[in-house]
Each structure stands twice: as structure tokens, then as C-alpha cells.
Design an enzyme around this catalytic site. Sequence first.
Site, PDB file in Angstrom:
ATOM      1  N   LYS A   1       0.854  -1.186   0.000  1.00 41.21           N
ATOM      2  CA  LYS A   1       0.000   0.000   0.000  1.00 41.21           C
ATOM      3  C   LYS A   1       0.885   1.229   0.000  1.00 41.21           C
ATOM      4  O   LYS A   1       2.013   1.207   0.506  1.00 41.21           O
ATOM      5  CB  LYS A   1      -0.908   0.023   1.240  1.00 41.21           C
ATOM      6  CG  LYS A   1      -2.193   0.811   1.027  1.00 41.21           C
ATOM      7  CD  LYS A   1      -3.164   0.054   0.146  1.00 41.21           C
ATOM      8  CE  LYS A   1      -4.483   0.800  -0.012  1.00 41.21           C
ATOM      9  NZ  LYS A   1      -5.449   0.017  -0.794  1.00 41.21           N
TER      10      LYS A   1
ATOM     11  N   ASN B   1     -16.668   5.780  -6.409  1.00 42.02           N
ATOM     12  CA  ASN B   1     -16.638   4.742  -7.436  1.00 42.02           C
ATOM     13  C   ASN B   1     -17.201   3.411  -6.941  1.00 42.02           C
ATOM     14  O   ASN B   1     -18.035   2.785  -7.593  1.00 42.02           O
ATOM     15  CB  ASN B   1     -15.197   4.552  -7.922  1.00 42.02           C
ATOM     16  CG  ASN B   1     -15.095   3.494  -9.006  1.00 42.02           C
ATOM     17  OD1 ASN B   1     -15.831   3.517  -9.982  1.00 42.02           O
ATOM     18  ND2 ASN B   1     -14.195   2.546  -8.830  1.00 42.02           N
TER      19      ASN B   1
END
Length: 481
Positions: free
Chosen positions: A116, A243
Site C-alpha cells: 500500500k 466509485n
Amino acid sequence: MANTATVTETSGHTEYSFFQGVERNFDKAAKFTRFEKGILEQIKACNSILQIKFPVRIGDGVEVIEAYRVQHSHHKLPCKGGIRFSMDVNQDEVMALAALMTYKCAIVNVPFGGGKGGIKIDPKKYTPFELEKITRRYTSELAKKNFIGPGIDVPAPDYGTGAREMSWIVDTYASLNPGELNAQACVTGKPIAQGGVRGRTEATGLGVYYGIRELCNVPEDMKNLGLTTGLSGKKVVVQGLGNVGYHAAKYFQESGALLVGLAEYEGAITNPDGLDLEKVVAHRKETGSIMNFPGAENIPVSAHALELECDILIPAALEAVIHGGNAANIKAKIIGEAANGPLTPDADVILNKKGVIVVPDMYLNAGGVTVSYFEWLKNLSHVRYGRLEKRFSENMYGEIVHAMESMTGKRVTEMERKILLHGPDEVDLVYSGLEDTMITSYHEIREALKSHSGVEDMRTAAFICSINKVGVAYEELGIFP
């Protein structure tokens, strides 16, 4: 976004980090596995943590930008995980999200280690040109430290980033590695023209839909909740219309579910008879808010929408929105974690006692990394999905239809012919692969839940599945003499 460095649990009056919350869930599941303490500690630990600060000229001055990249596990390479742009980015959050990526990839059988990244900025305060400079400089810093590459570490979009930022990353990486054949595979979530895959944009939301749909199709589980099978008619509340939330809501609505509540940061709206998603989105685009939507009741405090009467609750926005202070007020029978870490461990305890099925984030929002895997494979193979078989399939289907017409003396309609002769496009194959992944993984988790005495929730079962797969991989690597 909520500050995830520390979260206060109202019920326990204790503070813990997001990463420690992930570790707490890991430890809860680890006792149901066969691995010794040392291997479990290796699985749990973050292998590599990069914290960097670099200067970028913004306007008439220079800003020092704080950024991170964490590689949680090297049991499989490359590492995989998004890059987020947010003022709430910190090392603890990035470590936690990287760890969740390890377990997420293992659950859906994607051969990546978890990673990440994040840049501590508010992207709304910068021009596109300034964001490009920051992104390109961040990429060059990752390349210097060997934290990016098709076989090393492959970023993707996350909160505050999208295809545009990924295009800057791949272009920067390619310029730093001239002649590298697989440079496009250094990042996923790219525009189609730069090696992206069709279906990536909606992948996470579609994966949420597939996962909840599979749960709702299991008669035993629905009977335990007092619900009928299938999604049709079920009342759904979605928090977050980004989204992921938008696409999840879209597919729920198309399947016949009722969207009885929608929440955004400015507030929430509800209508027990259902809300039309596209009309709400159009209203927000026109007015700048979902509030005052015709026929809906306003809920001024967005978080209160989580407590609406519904069958399915989809928190698709922030971390730690359901916690010890509000978990008892949740009325949903199913909670689908579309966001990363929307429930705290104390909330888990309260909801499990109430008999609520919590479908964990590490499984449910794995649609994005699954389709990212497909994009990575596409970049390595240098051929578009469907290119080799589409026409062959259509020709074969045509022969079958012709034979049927000859045998029966009847002709199919043009619409039927169009449907029957359709060969798979890239997006069809991507959807098919994602659907199969989500269905298969759901039943793996469900089997772990049923087969381990003392395991009472899907999150623990999901962690058991992940730990077993990662542990076996470490054993096979032979790194424990």
C-alpha cells in the site's frame, strides 16, 4: 476521511491503531490454524516500510511532501496495493491497508503479496500540473528504493487517485527503465490506451454485488436471518457514492433491490419505497448535494443513515464508521464492508452477538485487486483478452445455430441470433473471471466458518483462510531452517 491513526472505542474506552485493529483480528483467527508462533509473527509483520519526504515546487514556493509505501508480505511477488492521496495518510494507516491487501489477495487466490502507498496531500488543493509533478516525483523515489516494478511492487488507484495518476506513474517508470519489455505491468488501473483492462473501473463495486448476491442465494443463511433468498425486494442502504459505492448501488438496483438510503459527506436521504440512483446522481451533479432530493427525507447527519431500517447495509466510504458507540443501533441484518475497515473490532463483537452477518472487507472489496491481477497478466502477455477466441467462438456458435435451424425448420429472430452468436469481449471475460472468483472465495470462507468449532463470524473465517494460504507459502519457500 476519518483519521485512522487512532480510533477511540466508545464501549471499551481504549485507543488503538488501525494496524493494531487488523492484528487483533489476525490473532483471533490464528489460534485456529496449525502454524507455530514464529511463522504467525512473520505473516503478521510488515516486511518493508518506506517513509519519504521530497521537495516539489508548487506555485512560487517549494513544498516538502510526505509519502509512504509499505510492502507487508513477500511470500508472493510482486506486492500489490493502491496509492491514496489524502491528508489522513499516515504510516499506521498504510501498514494496516498493506496487511489487509496480503490477506485479501490470499482469499481470492491472487498470487501477490500485500502492499500500500500514500501521499499526505489534499488533491483538491492542487492543479493537475502540480499533481502530476508530485506523482512523478513520488514514482521516481519508489524506483530509487526498488519499491516499484512488474515483479517487485505494483501500485493501483485508491482514494484520491485514478487512471490519470496511474498513467503518470507508468510513463515515469518507463522513462526510468528504457527498453523494459514489461514496463506497462508496473502499475494497474491504467487507461485502456496505456494497457488498462476493460471492467477495472467498476470492478470493486461489482465484486461487492457478486459477494452479497452469493450470500443471499444461500437458503440456509437467509433462513437464519429470517429473509427470503435472492436480492429482489431487499432494502439496501449505501454509505458513500464514490466509485465503489456508486457501482455497488447500481448493480443492487438493477437486480431488483430497493435503495432505501444513500449517504454522502454532506448528509443522507431516505425513502422506504426506494430511491432512483441515477436521478440522485443527476440531482447531486446539478445542486452539489444529494440533499433535498424530490420525494426523499433528509438526514442531516450522514452517519445516522447507518441506523436506518434495512436488510443490507453497505458502508463504502470511510474507516471506523461503525464502532462501539453506534453498533447496537444498527438495524441491518447483513453488513457488506465495501470500504476498508468500516467496522472496528468492538463493533464486530456487538454485531456478532446480535446475529448480524458481517461480510468482511478483506473478501468483499477484493474485486479491484482481482481485476488488477487480470490487467497485470494482460500486460505481461501483451495481448488483449478475447482477441484470440472471439471470432472463433462466434463462428462456432454460428454453426450450432445453423444446425439447429436446419434440424427444426425454424429460424431464430435477429435479436436471438445476436445474443447466441456473441463471442466474448474483454469485458465479458473480466466479468466472468471476477464473478467466479467472488463465488468460489465466498464458499471457501463459509466452509471455514462451518468447519471450525468456536468460529462465529465471517471475518475470523476469512482470516483463517488467508493465514493458511500465506503460511503454506512461507513453508514452501523454505526460509525457516
